[in-house]
Scaffold this active site. Structure first.
Site, PDB file in Angstrom:
ATOM      1  N   GLY A  62       0.359  -1.251   0.155  1.00 22.59           N
ATOM      2  CA  GLY A  62      -0.356  -0.106   0.166  1.00 22.59           C
ATOM      3  C   GLY A  62       0.559   1.163  -0.125  1.00 22.59           C
ATOM      4  O   GLY A  62       0.592   2.261   0.136  1.00 22.59           O
ATOM      5  N   SER A  64       2.904   1.473  -2.043  1.00 20.61           N
ATOM      6  CA  SER A  64       3.729   1.511  -3.890  1.00 20.61           C
ATOM      7  C   SER A  64       3.054   3.293  -3.961  1.00 20.61           C
ATOM      8  O   SER A  64       2.839   3.472  -4.204  1.00 20.61           O
ATOM      9  CB  SER A  64       3.436   0.574  -4.226  1.00 20.61           C
ATOM     10  OG  SER A  64       2.425   0.552  -4.393  1.00 20.61           O
ATOM     11  N   GLY A  67      -0.142   1.262  -4.626  1.00 21.85           N
ATOM     12  CA  GLY A  67      -0.945   1.576  -3.906  1.00 21.85           C
ATOM     13  C   GLY A  67      -0.973   2.657  -3.291  1.00 21.85           C
ATOM     14  O   GLY A  67      -2.207   2.443  -2.517  1.00 21.85           O
ATOM     15  N   LYS A 117      -1.558  18.649  10.267  1.00 21.20           N
ATOM     16  CA  LYS A 117      -1.639  19.230   9.137  1.00 21.20           C
ATOM     17  C   LYS A 117      -2.489  19.329   9.257  1.00 21.20           C
ATOM     18  O   LYS A 117      -2.753  20.270   7.774  1.00 21.20           O
ATOM     19  CB  LYS A 117      -0.169  18.397   8.608  1.00 21.20           C
ATOM     20  CG  LYS A 117       0.911  19.001   8.938  1.00 21.20           C
ATOM     21  CD  LYS A 117       2.109  17.782   8.014  1.00 21.20           C
ATOM     22  CE  LYS A 117       3.552  18.090   8.126  1.00 21.20           C
ATOM     23  NZ  LYS A 117       4.505  17.725   7.080  1.00 21.20           N
ATOM     24  N   ALA A 163       3.235  -4.854  -6.029  1.00 20.84           N
ATOM     25  CA  ALA A 163       4.605  -3.971  -6.329  1.00 20.84           C
ATOM     26  C   ALA A 163       5.716  -3.761  -6.047  1.00 20.84           C
ATOM     27  O   ALA A 163       5.985  -4.568  -4.209  1.00 20.84           O
ATOM     28  CB  ALA A 163       3.522  -2.534  -5.645  1.00 20.84           C
ATOM     29  N   LYS A 246       5.342 -11.440 -13.550  1.00 24.14           N
ATOM     30  CA  LYS A 246       3.958 -10.984 -13.864  1.00 24.14           C
ATOM     31  C   LYS A 246       2.879 -12.410 -14.112  1.00 24.14           C
ATOM     32  O   LYS A 246       1.766 -12.821 -13.592  1.00 24.14           O
ATOM     33  CB  LYS A 246       3.618  -9.793 -14.798  1.00 24.14           C
ATOM     34  CG  LYS A 246       4.566  -8.001 -14.017  1.00 24.14           C
ATOM     35  CD  LYS A 246       3.512  -8.230 -12.802  1.00 24.14           C
ATOM     36  CE  LYS A 246       4.106  -7.079 -12.325  1.00 24.14           C
ATOM     37  NZ  LYS A 246       3.420  -6.743 -11.161  1.00 24.14           N
TER      38      LYS A 246
END
Length: 389
Positions: A62, A64, A67, A117, A163, A246
């Site tokens: 997550g 990446s 992600g 922030k 990833a 892949k």
């Protein structure tokens, strides 16, 4: 070896820090771009209590490039997101950002500074509802099925974004990385199938798993679509390790899904682009472009913006209980002219001839890429999203 490890740890530290900062930045950006649509989406989700109780999903890798975009898109759709971080060799880095006695942490606990922030940005109440306590991080090795099952427990769905980067940080995507990716895919699928809460899984494959076919076959179809598969032997012969990884990872996923009755869909994207993509996703970018001259010459070099790809993942996932099935090719641009190839090369920082040079050396067979199946699904799904606003 010590230098490589230090480089790797520093890279991971920057990546995790970028992850936290990017979530804040994405929230602000989406507020300005999609505030009206988002308000409608949030109000519709609040009204639908059944969906609210059933919207926890897990995103592997997550932090990446893909992600992050996927997590943001899921938040906008009202999901709670659990991000899986693989701690292989980097456990201490993540632990510096999380409490050692807690595996899962809400976003608000990741950094008090980031929470401040968010307040300073004066984001809308709807965005705060989307982010507050809706993101958690879980540490698990993709080499251990039991740990993955614990990470997935309670999640309705899993997005396996696949990833991967080179652990040493210096050699790129190698043949050994392909085998690691295949094994990780196998483990994630088995964990999904064995976790009772998980209903659906979306695997990120690659267009490379579709296009590397043996062109010596006289009856080779000119149309490349979701039914097309790359040739494993050809990938090995050309040392296309990214394509091989892949391809084999997707095949093993489908094998396990069939054997263990797991509901699976796969998305096969072109080269993933977007803001600073070559810097934020360097391993996959360079690995994807091995064989780029041949892909370009045959009309098979395609790209997809990371936001479009994230939307595709969510659209397919949400349609899995209705019409979505099988594989989906995803791209939004085919690199067809030298000027386009030169622009892409410039964005990546490589010589143009790495893409469009020596293209005349290859057999001038021009193929046709088709993503019609995905386009049809997304036109219906995204139309429904906007219809809810």
């Amino acid at each position: 070896m010590g230098i490589a490890r230090a480089q790797d740890e520093e890279s991971e530290r920057r990546e995790f820090e970028d992850f936290r900062k990017t979530l804040v930045a994405l929230a602000a950006t989406e507020r300005s771009k999609e505030n009206d649509d988002f308000k409608g989406l949030m109000s519709s989700h609040i009204a639908d209590l059944d969906l609210q109780q059933d919207k926890l999903v897990c995103v592997t890798s997550g932090v990446s490039f893909l992600g992050l975009a996927l997590v943001n898109r899921l938040l906008l759709r009202g999901y709670s997101v659990r991000i899986l971080v693989d701690n292989q060799g980097n456990h201490s880095i993540v632990q510096n950002s999380l409490e050692s006695d807690k595996v899962r942490k809400p976003l608000s606990d990741l950094s008090a500074e980031d929470v401040e922030k968010l307040r300073e940005m004066q984001v809308s109440g709807e965005m705060m509802m989307a982010c507050n306590n809706k993101i958690s991080v879980v540490i698990a090795k993709q080499t251990e099925i039991q740990g993955l099952m614990e990470a997935f427990d309670g999640c309705r769905g899993v997005f396996h974004t696949s990833a991967f980067v080179d652990p040493s940080g210096i050699s790129g995507y190698s043949k050994s990385m392909a085998e690691i990716e295949v094994k990780a895919s196998e483990n994630v699928m088995k964990a999904c199938a064995r976790t009772s809460s998980v209903r659906n899984c979306v695997l990120t494959s690659s267009l490379l798993a579709c296009i590397w076919r043996d062109s010596s076959q006289h009856d080779l179809p000119l149309l490349v679509n979701h039914d097309s598969w790359s040739n494993e032997a050809l990938c090995v012969e050309k040392k296309l390790w990214f394509a091989l990884g892949k391809l084999k990872a997707e095949k093993v996923a489908w094998k396990i899904a069939e054997e263990m009755s797991l509901k699976l869909t796969t998305i096969c994207p072109g080269l993933i682009t977007g803001p600073q993509f070559s810097h934020r996703n360097p391993t996959a970018t360079i690995a994807y472009l091995k064989g780029a001259q041949e892909m370009y010459a045959k009309g098979l070099l395609a790209t997809v913006d990371v936001i479009r790809l994230a939307e595709a993942h969510v659209a397919v996932f949400e349609a899995m209980n209705k019409t979505a099935f099988g594989r989906y090719i995803c791209f939004d641009r085919i690199i067809a002219r030298d000027e386009e190839a030169e622009k892409l090369a410039s964005e990546i920082g490589i010589p143009p001839n790495r893409i469009c040079g020596n293209s005349l050396e290859f057999i001038p067979t021009h193929f046709e890429l088709s993503n019609k199946k995905l386009n049809n699904l997304m036109s219906r799904t995204i139309g429904n999203w906007h219809g809810q606003s």
